[in-house]
Write a protein that holds these residues in place. Structure first.
Motif, PDB file in Angstrom:
ATOM      1  N   ALA A  38      10.185   0.329  -3.212  1.00 55.22           N
ATOM      2  CA  ALA A  38      10.838   0.966  -4.352  1.00 55.22           C
ATOM      3  C   ALA A  38      12.293   1.306  -4.036  1.00 55.22           C
ATOM      4  O   ALA A  38      13.173   1.170  -4.892  1.00 55.22           O
ATOM      5  CB  ALA A  38      10.069   2.224  -4.745  1.00 55.22           C
ATOM      6  N   GLU A  39      12.566   1.744  -2.812  1.00 54.89           N
ATOM      7  CA  GLU A  39      13.923   2.105  -2.433  1.00 54.89           C
ATOM      8  C   GLU A  39      14.834   0.883  -2.388  1.00 54.89           C
ATOM      9  O   GLU A  39      15.993   0.943  -2.807  1.00 54.89           O
ATOM     10  CB  GLU A  39      13.907   2.794  -1.069  1.00 54.89           C
ATOM     11  CG  GLU A  39      15.281   3.283  -0.611  1.00 54.89           C
ATOM     12  CD  GLU A  39      15.216   4.031   0.709  1.00 54.89           C
ATOM     13  OE1 GLU A  39      16.280   4.266   1.303  1.00 54.89           O
ATOM     14  OE2 GLU A  39      14.092   4.364   1.140  1.00 54.89           O
ATOM     15  N   ARG A  40      14.322  -0.236  -1.903  1.00 54.89           N
ATOM     16  CA  ARG A  40      15.157  -1.437  -1.746  1.00 54.89           C
ATOM     17  C   ARG A  40      15.320  -2.213  -3.045  1.00 54.89           C
ATOM     18  O   ARG A  40      16.391  -2.775  -3.297  1.00 54.89           O
ATOM     19  CB  ARG A  40      14.555  -2.348  -0.672  1.00 54.89           C
ATOM     20  CG  ARG A  40      14.639  -1.769   0.736  1.00 54.89           C
ATOM     21  CD  ARG A  40      13.948  -2.668   1.751  1.00 54.89           C
ATOM     22  NE  ARG A  40      14.538  -4.004   1.821  1.00 54.89           N
ATOM     23  CZ  ARG A  40      14.067  -4.973   2.600  1.00 54.89           C
ATOM     24  NH1 ARG A  40      13.018  -4.736   3.382  1.00 54.89           N
ATOM     25  NH2 ARG A  40      14.645  -6.157   2.608  1.00 54.89           N
ATOM     26  N   VAL A  86      -3.679   1.866  -4.876  1.00 52.02           N
ATOM     27  CA  VAL A  86      -3.365   2.465  -6.181  1.00 52.02           C
ATOM     28  C   VAL A  86      -2.231   3.474  -6.041  1.00 52.02           C
ATOM     29  O   VAL A  86      -1.362   3.575  -6.919  1.00 52.02           O
ATOM     30  CB  VAL A  86      -4.615   3.108  -6.809  1.00 52.02           C
ATOM     31  CG1 VAL A  86      -4.274   3.750  -8.142  1.00 52.02           C
ATOM     32  CG2 VAL A  86      -5.709   2.057  -7.001  1.00 52.02           C
ATOM     33  N   ALA A  87      -2.193   4.206  -4.928  1.00 49.66           N
ATOM     34  CA  ALA A  87      -1.066   5.121  -4.697  1.00 49.66           C
ATOM     35  C   ALA A  87       0.236   4.339  -4.608  1.00 49.66           C
ATOM     36  O   ALA A  87       1.285   4.789  -5.097  1.00 49.66           O
ATOM     37  CB  ALA A  87      -1.297   5.916  -3.410  1.00 49.66           C
ATOM     38  N   GLY A  88       0.195   3.151  -4.009  1.00 49.74           N
ATOM     39  CA  GLY A  88       1.377   2.305  -3.946  1.00 49.74           C
ATOM     40  C   GLY A  88       1.833   1.855  -5.323  1.00 49.74           C
ATOM     41  O   GLY A  88       3.036   1.814  -5.611  1.00 49.74           O
ATOM     42  N   LEU A 118       5.717   1.458  -9.743  1.00 47.64           N
ATOM     43  CA  LEU A 118       5.824   1.142 -11.169  1.00 47.64           C
ATOM     44  C   LEU A 118       6.826   2.049 -11.870  1.00 47.64           C
ATOM     45  O   LEU A 118       6.848   3.267 -11.672  1.00 47.64           O
ATOM     46  CB  LEU A 118       4.465   1.288 -11.849  1.00 47.64           C
ATOM     47  CG  LEU A 118       3.486   0.114 -11.760  1.00 47.64           C
ATOM     48  CD1 LEU A 118       2.156   0.495 -12.394  1.00 47.64           C
ATOM     49  CD2 LEU A 118       4.067  -1.133 -12.429  1.00 47.64           C
ATOM     50  N   ALA A 119       7.658   1.443 -12.724  1.00 45.37           N
ATOM     51  CA  ALA A 119       8.550   2.209 -13.585  1.00 45.37           C
ATOM     52  C   ALA A 119       7.724   2.948 -14.630  1.00 45.37           C
ATOM     53  O   ALA A 119       6.582   2.567 -14.907  1.00 45.37           O
ATOM     54  CB  ALA A 119       9.548   1.264 -14.267  1.00 45.37           C
ATOM     55  N   PRO A 120       8.259   4.010 -15.233  1.00 45.03           N
ATOM     56  CA  PRO A 120       7.549   4.653 -16.344  1.00 45.03           C
ATOM     57  C   PRO A 120       7.232   3.627 -17.433  1.00 45.03           C
ATOM     58  O   PRO A 120       8.100   2.856 -17.849  1.00 45.03           O
ATOM     59  CB  PRO A 120       8.550   5.700 -16.842  1.00 45.03           C
ATOM     60  CG  PRO A 120       9.391   6.013 -15.638  1.00 45.03           C
ATOM     61  CD  PRO A 120       9.520   4.707 -14.893  1.00 45.03           C
ATOM     62  N   GLY A 152       0.831  -1.191   0.000  1.00 48.41           N
ATOM     63  CA  GLY A 152       0.000   0.000   0.000  1.00 48.41           C
ATOM     64  C   GLY A 152       0.868   1.243   0.000  1.00 48.41           C
ATOM     65  O   GLY A 152       2.099   1.172  -0.132  1.00 48.41           O
ATOM     66  N   ALA A 153       0.238   2.388   0.170  1.00 51.57           N
ATOM     67  CA  ALA A 153       0.960   3.655   0.133  1.00 51.57           C
ATOM     68  C   ALA A 153       2.033   3.738   1.211  1.00 51.57           C
ATOM     69  O   ALA A 153       3.085   4.360   1.012  1.00 51.57           O
ATOM     70  CB  ALA A 153      -0.029   4.813   0.280  1.00 51.57           C
TER      71      ALA A 153
END
Length: 408
Positions: A157-159, A182-184, A189-191, A149-150
């Protein structure tokens, strides 16, 4: 009574189906647990008159259901084959073979991620169930223990970096905090990355009278229309919609940030079919509830009639959907001698609420063997009937309870 909608936040969700107060469908008690009080919760389904989303009106906190979990994906041959096909399709479609990161939310025993790993992708599983981590330890697949989740997406993403693909098979209906989920996705997600979900599909639930798909884990019962509303409200869009035969009917949706993918014609086709069937109308679901009541009477007439004739009865399969059916029909060990199931995690335990003992499938061939077996995992009918060919050769019969009563 009305409740607040999970998708549109309007206080306009009206109850149409009341399945009573039930135990949690995947909490299988052991012998010691039977002497303790078993928590029970209302199980009622409502329709949002604002956006058409079908959902539970009372929700159990996810931590009460998912931190210790007894469902294992690899117990089904059909599901393992499906995961292999899914990984092959998505690896080619999203160009993952060169080491792109795939994150599977609700990764369970990592069955799906193993298929991606074998095709060259990097993998990460996200799942709060600590007991299931043991099942994937030998695979070498990394695992983040927790809910997605958010509040956790930033750490993920950092790890591990941005994901080319995020998957959720039979997990998306479990999410109560859809906004945070959805915020997560947007954070991880990559571009140009995609989120691909598979979930039981409301059209198939309606067609098959699959009321037993309803249990506390499933807070949402998804159709494409409300799903589009959810993602559009958060800067994303569904670019592909596919109907699948697995589990007797699912929807696979591919989601990307708005403008990062081309919307396929399948989206408009599926949406038009939904509207033609009337799943966006409350009367459709009020009629569905009436059909559920009639089916209950038909199943009980069948079982009670067989019992009165002196037939020995048992059940096969201990899926969560089976827990709903057993509790709604008020079936117990007085009618069904046992439930046979392939999962060693469930053998030796008891069904939630109804407290029928769960045994290995070999028990079907032991004396005295049952004459008729209620197939609770009816969505895997073909696989199970093939596995139990010897039981049937000896004269054993299976009772299929949904969408109509029949003997096989």
């Amino acid at each position: 009574m009305t409740a607040v909608c999970l998708v549109c936040s309007e206080p306009d969700v009206e109850v149409f189906l009341d399945l009573g107060s039930t135990a949690l469908a995947n909490k299988f008690p052991n012998a010691e647990d039977l002497s303790r009080p078993e928590p029970r919760f209302p199980l009622r389904v409502g329709f949002c008159r604002g956006c058409g989303h079908v959902q539970l009106v009372e929700r159990v906190p996810p931590a009460a259901m998912f931190t210790d979990y007894l469902y294992v994906s690899s117990a089904s041959d059909t599901l393992r084959d499906h995961f292999d096909d899914l990984a092959a399709t998505l690896t080619a479609r999203h160009d993952l073979a060169d080491g792109g990161l795939v994150i599977d939310i609700g990764c369970n025993d990592a069955s799906l991620l193993c298929c991606f790993r074998d095709r060259g992708a990097r993998t990460l599983g996200v799942d709060p169930a600590e007991n299931l981590a043991e099942f994937s330890r030998d695979t070498g697949i990394e695992r983040y223990r927790g809910f997605f989740g958010a509040d956790t997406a930033g750490e993920i993403a950092e790890r591990w970096g941005p994901a080319a693909l995020i998957t959720a098979t039979n997990t998306f209906p479990h999410i109560p905090d859809l906004r945070g989920f959805v915020a997560g996705l947007d954070a991880v997600l990559a571009p140009g990355g995609a989120f691909v979900l598979e979930a039981h599909y409301l059209v198939d639930l309606l067609d098959q009278l699959a009321f037993d798909t309803v249990y506390h884990e499933h807070v949402s019962y998804w159709a494409l229309g409300p799903m589009m509303r959810l993602f559009e409200d958060h800067g994303m869009e569904i670019v592909r919609a596919e109907r699948l035969p697995i589990h007797h009917g699912q929807l696979r949706a591919t989601v990307m940030r708005r403008g990062e993918g081309e919307v396929d014609g399948s989206v408009a086709e599926v949406l038009a079919a939904e509207r033609q069937l009337g799943i966006d109308r409350f009367d459709t679901w009020r009629s569905f509830a009436g059909r559920v009541g009639r089916l209950k009477s038909e199943v009980m007439d069948c079982l009670n009639g067989l019992k009165a004739d002196g037939r020995r009865l048992a059940g096969y399969g201990a899926p969560a959907k089976g827990s709903t059916l057993l509790e709604f029909l008020r079936l117990g060990p007085d009618l069904l001698d046992f439930i046979a199931d392939r999962s060693p995690l469930k053998q030796g335990r008891y069904t939630p609420g109804s407290h029928i003992p769960i045994v290995p499938p070999a028990r079907l061939l032991e004396d005295p063997s049952p004459d008729h077996v209620l197939l609770l995992a009816w969505n895997f009918e073909e696989e199970i009937l093939a596995q139990q060919a010897e039981f049937r050769r000896r004269g054993g019969k299976f009772i299929l309870p949904v969408p109509e009563v029949r003997i096989a």
